[in-house]
Design a protein around this motif. Sequence first.
Motif, mmCIF file in Angstrom:
data_model
loop_
_atom_site.group_PDB
_atom_site.id
_atom_site.type_symbol
_atom_site.label_atom_id
_atom_site.label_comp_id
_atom_site.label_asym_id
_atom_site.label_seq_id
_atom_site.Cartn_x
_atom_site.Cartn_y
_atom_site.Cartn_z
ATOM 1 N N PHE A 25 8.173 27.448 8.430
ATOM 2 C CA PHE A 25 9.377 26.888 7.824
ATOM 3 C C PHE A 25 9.053 25.544 7.171
ATOM 4 N N SER A 26 8.277 24.716 7.886
ATOM 5 C CA SER A 26 7.897 23.414 7.320
ATOM 6 C C SER A 26 7.055 23.586 6.066
ATOM 7 N N ALA A 27 6.138 24.546 6.064
ATOM 8 C CA ALA A 27 5.291 24.785 4.900
ATOM 9 C C ALA A 27 6.096 25.321 3.725
ATOM 10 N N ALA A 28 7.218 25.942 4.008
ATOM 11 C CA ALA A 28 8.029 26.569 2.957
ATOM 12 C C ALA A 28 9.104 25.624 2.426
ATOM 13 N N GLN A 29 9.094 24.381 2.808
ATOM 14 C CA GLN A 29 10.121 23.424 2.373
ATOM 15 C C GLN A 29 10.198 23.284 0.856
ATOM 16 N N GLY A 30 9.105 23.494 0.195
ATOM 17 C CA GLY A 30 9.083 23.356 -1.249
ATOM 18 C C GLY A 30 9.573 24.596 -1.983
ATOM 19 N N GLY A 31 10.190 25.520 -1.300
ATOM 20 C CA GLY A 31 10.738 26.690 -1.941
ATOM 21 C C GLY A 31 9.992 27.968 -1.638
ATOM 22 N N GLY A 32 9.000 27.930 -0.782
ATOM 23 C CA GLY A 32 8.276 29.153 -0.426
ATOM 24 C C GLY A 32 9.024 29.965 0.629
ATOM 25 N N THR A 33 8.354 30.950 1.123
ATOM 26 C CA THR A 33 8.955 31.779 2.170
ATOM 27 C C THR A 33 8.371 31.382 3.525
ATOM 28 N N TYR A 34 9.118 31.714 4.555
ATOM 29 C CA TYR A 34 8.624 31.403 5.899
ATOM 30 C C TYR A 34 8.824 32.619 6.801
ATOM 31 N N VAL A 35 8.147 32.584 7.921
ATOM 32 C CA VAL A 35 8.143 33.702 8.865
ATOM 33 C C VAL A 35 8.897 33.298 10.123
ATOM 34 N N VAL A 36 9.795 34.166 10.560
ATOM 35 C CA VAL A 36 10.420 33.980 11.867
ATOM 36 C C VAL A 36 9.738 34.977 12.800
ATOM 37 N N ALA A 37 9.091 34.457 13.822
ATOM 38 C CA ALA A 37 8.324 35.295 14.752
ATOM 39 C C ALA A 37 9.246 35.870 15.821
ATOM 40 N N TYR A 38 10.138 36.777 15.366
ATOM 41 C CA TYR A 38 11.108 37.371 16.288
ATOM 42 C C TYR A 38 10.436 38.058 17.485
ATOM 43 N N GLY A 39 9.405 38.804 17.198
ATOM 44 C CA GLY A 39 8.736 39.566 18.261
ATOM 45 C C GLY A 39 8.255 38.672 19.388
ATOM 46 N N ALA A 40 7.574 37.590 19.027
ATOM 47 C CA ALA A 40 7.047 36.679 20.044
ATOM 48 C C ALA A 40 8.182 35.966 20.777
ATOM 49 N N ILE A 41 9.203 35.568 20.044
ATOM 50 C CA ILE A 41 10.331 34.865 20.667
ATOM 51 C C ILE A 41 11.041 35.794 21.663
ATOM 52 N N ILE A 42 11.300 37.020 21.234
ATOM 53 C CA ILE A 42 11.995 37.982 22.108
ATOM 54 C C ILE A 42 11.119 38.375 23.298
ATOM 55 N N ALA A 43 9.845 38.632 23.044
ATOM 56 C CA ALA A 43 8.939 39.005 24.140
ATOM 57 C C ALA A 43 8.814 37.870 25.155
ATOM 58 N N GLY A 44 8.713 36.653 24.673
ATOM 59 C CA GLY A 44 8.626 35.500 25.571
ATOM 60 C C GLY A 44 9.893 35.343 26.394
ATOM 61 N N ALA A 45 11.053 35.484 25.736
ATOM 62 C CA ALA A 45 12.319 35.372 26.456
ATOM 63 C C ALA A 45 12.428 36.466 27.514
ATOM 64 N N PHE A 46 12.004 37.684 27.157
ATOM 65 C CA PHE A 46 12.031 38.792 28.110
ATOM 66 C C PHE A 46 11.164 38.484 29.331
ATOM 67 N N GLN A 47 9.960 37.970 29.099
ATOM 68 C CA GLN A 47 9.066 37.616 30.203
ATOM 69 C C GLN A 47 9.683 36.541 31.096
ATOM 70 N N ILE A 48 10.328 35.570 30.510
ATOM 71 C CA ILE A 48 10.970 34.509 31.298
ATOM 72 C C ILE A 48 12.055 35.109 32.186
ATOM 73 N N VAL A 49 12.899 35.952 31.606
ATOM 74 C CA VAL A 49 13.976 36.583 32.379
ATOM 75 C C VAL A 49 13.388 37.464 33.485
ATOM 76 N N ARG A 50 12.342 38.215 33.157
ATOM 77 C CA ARG A 50 11.685 39.057 34.162
ATOM 78 C C ARG A 50 11.118 38.198 35.300
ATOM 79 N N GLY A 51 10.515 37.090 34.962
ATOM 80 C CA GLY A 51 9.979 36.181 35.980
ATOM 81 C C GLY A 51 11.064 35.626 36.885
ATOM 82 N N ILE A 52 12.197 35.278 36.290
ATOM 83 C CA ILE A 52 13.312 34.762 37.087
ATOM 84 C C ILE A 52 13.817 35.838 38.052
ATOM 85 N N SER A 53 13.889 37.083 37.586
ATOM 86 C CA SER A 53 14.336 38.161 38.472
ATOM 87 C C SER A 53 13.318 38.390 39.590
ATOM 88 N N LEU A 54 12.028 38.215 39.301
ATOM 89 C CA LEU A 54 11.007 38.354 40.338
ATOM 90 C C LEU A 54 11.115 37.263 41.387
#
Length: 161
Positions: A25-54
Amino acid sequence: MDARSTIAIGALIFCIGLGVTVATFSAAQGGGTYVVAYGAIIAGAFQIVRGISLLGDEKAEAEVEVAVPAKFVEGAITEDDYPAAALRGDAEGRVTVGYFVDEQGSVTYPSIVQSSGHSALDQATVRILSDRFVFSPALNALGNPIAQYQETSVNWRLPLD
C-alpha cells in the motif's frame, strides 16, 4: 503443538499478512496497485482463534488429569474378616476389585474385576474396601482433589489353626 505455540504462529502469520499489505500500500501511494494479503491475514487469525480454544482444552485437561495419584492412608483386611461361609467351605482365592477413590478419599463404586470364584470372598472384599479403606485423594495439575480409578487384589488364604 501446544496452545501458546499455536497462538504465536498465528500472530506471526497474521503480522506477515498485514506487513505485506502495508508495504505494498505504501509503495502504491503514487497511484500504483497494492496487494491485500487476505490469505495470510485470515490464516493467522484462524490460528490465533484455534490457539485460544486450545487454551481452554489444556485447562480442562489439567482439571481431570491426575498429577498426584491417590495414596493409601488406612484400612486392613484381617483373619477375623474371613467370611464364615468361606471358612466352612475351605474357600480360598484372589479377588481383584476396581473402585474409585473420590475427592474426599473414600472408596466408591467398587466392582469385581476378577472373581475369586467364591461369592462370599468377593462380597466381603467389596464391603470391607468400601467401609474401612481411606485414601488421600488424587490431585489434578491445578492441585485440586479429583476422583481416580484404582484396582487392588486381595488374596484370601484360610487362617492357620
